[in-house]
Design a protein around this motif. Structure first.
Motif, PDB file in Angstrom:
ATOM      1  N   UNK A   1       0.837  -1.198   0.000  1.00  0.00           N
ATOM      2  CA  UNK A   1       0.000   0.000   0.000  1.00  0.00           C
ATOM      3  C   UNK A   1       0.874   1.252   0.000  1.00  0.00           C
ATOM      4  N   UNK A   2       1.938   1.234   0.776  1.00  0.00           N
ATOM      5  CA  UNK A   2       2.845   2.370   0.838  1.00  0.00           C
ATOM      6  C   UNK A   2       3.541   2.628  -0.481  1.00  0.00           C
ATOM      7  N   UNK A   3       3.958   1.563  -1.161  1.00  0.00           N
ATOM      8  CA  UNK A   3       4.609   1.715  -2.459  1.00  0.00           C
ATOM      9  C   UNK A   3       3.626   2.284  -3.480  1.00  0.00           C
ATOM     10  N   UNK A   4       2.407   1.781  -3.460  1.00  0.00           N
ATOM     11  CA  UNK A   4       1.416   2.300  -4.404  1.00  0.00           C
ATOM     12  C   UNK A   4       1.128   3.779  -4.136  1.00  0.00           C
ATOM     13  N   UNK A   5       1.025   4.156  -2.880  1.00  0.00           N
ATOM     14  CA  UNK A   5       0.763   5.569  -2.583  1.00  0.00           C
ATOM     15  C   UNK A   5       1.960   6.438  -2.952  1.00  0.00           C
ATOM     16  N   UNK A   6       3.173   5.907  -2.800  1.00  0.00           N
ATOM     17  CA  UNK A   6       4.366   6.663  -3.182  1.00  0.00           C
ATOM     18  C   UNK A   6       4.419   6.859  -4.686  1.00  0.00           C
TER      19      UNK A   6
ATOM     20  N   UNK B   1       6.172  10.997  -2.858  1.00  0.00           N
ATOM     21  CA  UNK B   1       6.803  11.403  -1.599  1.00  0.00           C
ATOM     22  C   UNK B   1       7.489  10.254  -0.902  1.00  0.00           C
ATOM     23  N   UNK B   2       8.794  10.096  -1.091  1.00  0.00           N
ATOM     24  CA  UNK B   2       9.527   8.999  -0.459  1.00  0.00           C
ATOM     25  C   UNK B   2       9.661   9.212   1.049  1.00  0.00           C
ATOM     26  N   UNK B   3       9.791  10.448   1.497  1.00  0.00           N
ATOM     27  CA  UNK B   3       9.888  10.731   2.926  1.00  0.00           C
ATOM     28  C   UNK B   3       8.633  10.318   3.662  1.00  0.00           C
ATOM     29  N   UNK B   4       7.504  10.597   3.069  1.00  0.00           N
ATOM     30  CA  UNK B   4       6.227  10.212   3.667  1.00  0.00           C
ATOM     31  C   UNK B   4       6.122   8.695   3.748  1.00  0.00           C
ATOM     32  N   UNK B   5       6.576   8.012   2.704  1.00  0.00           N
ATOM     33  CA  UNK B   5       6.554   6.552   2.672  1.00  0.00           C
ATOM     34  C   UNK B   5       7.380   5.982   3.820  1.00  0.00           C
ATOM     35  N   UNK B   6       8.588   6.493   4.009  1.00  0.00           N
ATOM     36  CA  UNK B   6       9.464   5.985   5.065  1.00  0.00           C
ATOM     37  C   UNK B   6       8.846   6.184   6.440  1.00  0.00           C
TER      38      UNK B   6
ATOM     39  N   UNK C   1       5.675   6.597   7.163  1.00  0.00           N
ATOM     40  CA  UNK C   1       4.481   5.771   7.277  1.00  0.00           C
ATOM     41  C   UNK C   1       4.854   4.312   7.566  1.00  0.00           C
ATOM     42  N   UNK C   2       5.893   3.801   6.921  1.00  0.00           N
ATOM     43  CA  UNK C   2       6.300   2.415   7.123  1.00  0.00           C
ATOM     44  C   UNK C   2       6.806   2.179   8.530  1.00  0.00           C
ATOM     45  N   UNK C   3       7.641   3.067   9.022  1.00  0.00           N
ATOM     46  CA  UNK C   3       8.166   2.910  10.379  1.00  0.00           C
ATOM     47  C   UNK C   3       7.019   2.928  11.383  1.00  0.00           C
ATOM     48  N   UNK C   4       6.116   3.883  11.238  1.00  0.00           N
ATOM     49  CA  UNK C   4       4.978   3.970  12.152  1.00  0.00           C
ATOM     50  C   UNK C   4       4.051   2.774  12.058  1.00  0.00           C
TER      51      UNK C   4
END
Length: 82
Positions: free
Chosen positions: A30-35, A40-45, A47-50
Motif C-alpha cells: 500500500x505504501x509503495x502504491x501511494x508513493x 513522496x519517499x519521505x512520507x513513505x518511510x 508511514x512504514x516505520x509507524x
C-alpha cells in the motif's frame, strides 16, 4: 488445566510471525502504491516505520485482549492465555 509445551508455543509464535510478515508486506505494498502516485519517499518511510511499529506492538495485545486470550497462532494450536 494442561499447559502448552515449549514446542507448541514455538509453533504458535512462528504462525504469528507469518501473519505479522503478511500484514507488513501488505502495508508495504500500500505504501509503495501511494508513493508511486504522490511521489513522496519521505512520507513513505515515515508511514512504514509507524505502521510496522503499530502492528508489531498492538498485534499480541489486541488479539489476546479481544479474541479470547489467543493470537492467530495460539488459536490454530488451541493454546490460550489464562
Amino acid at each position: 488445566m494442561k499447559y502448552a509445551s515449549v514446542l507448541q508455543r514455538i509453533a504458535a509464535w512462528i504462525i504469528d510471525l507469518f501473519v505479522l510478515v503478511a500484514i507488513i508486506i501488505g502495508l508495504i505494498g500500500v505504501g509503495i502504491m501511494s508513493t508511486l502516485f504522490t511521489g513522496g519517499l519521505g512520507t513513505f518511510s515515515l508511514m512504514m516505520v509507524g505502521s510496522v511499529f503499530l502492528v508489531m506492538f498492538l498485534y499480541t495485545i489486541l488479539l489476546e485482549a479481544y479474541w479470547n486470550g489467543q493470537t492467530v497462532g495460539k488459536k490454530v494450536l488451541g493454546i490460550k492465555v489464562v
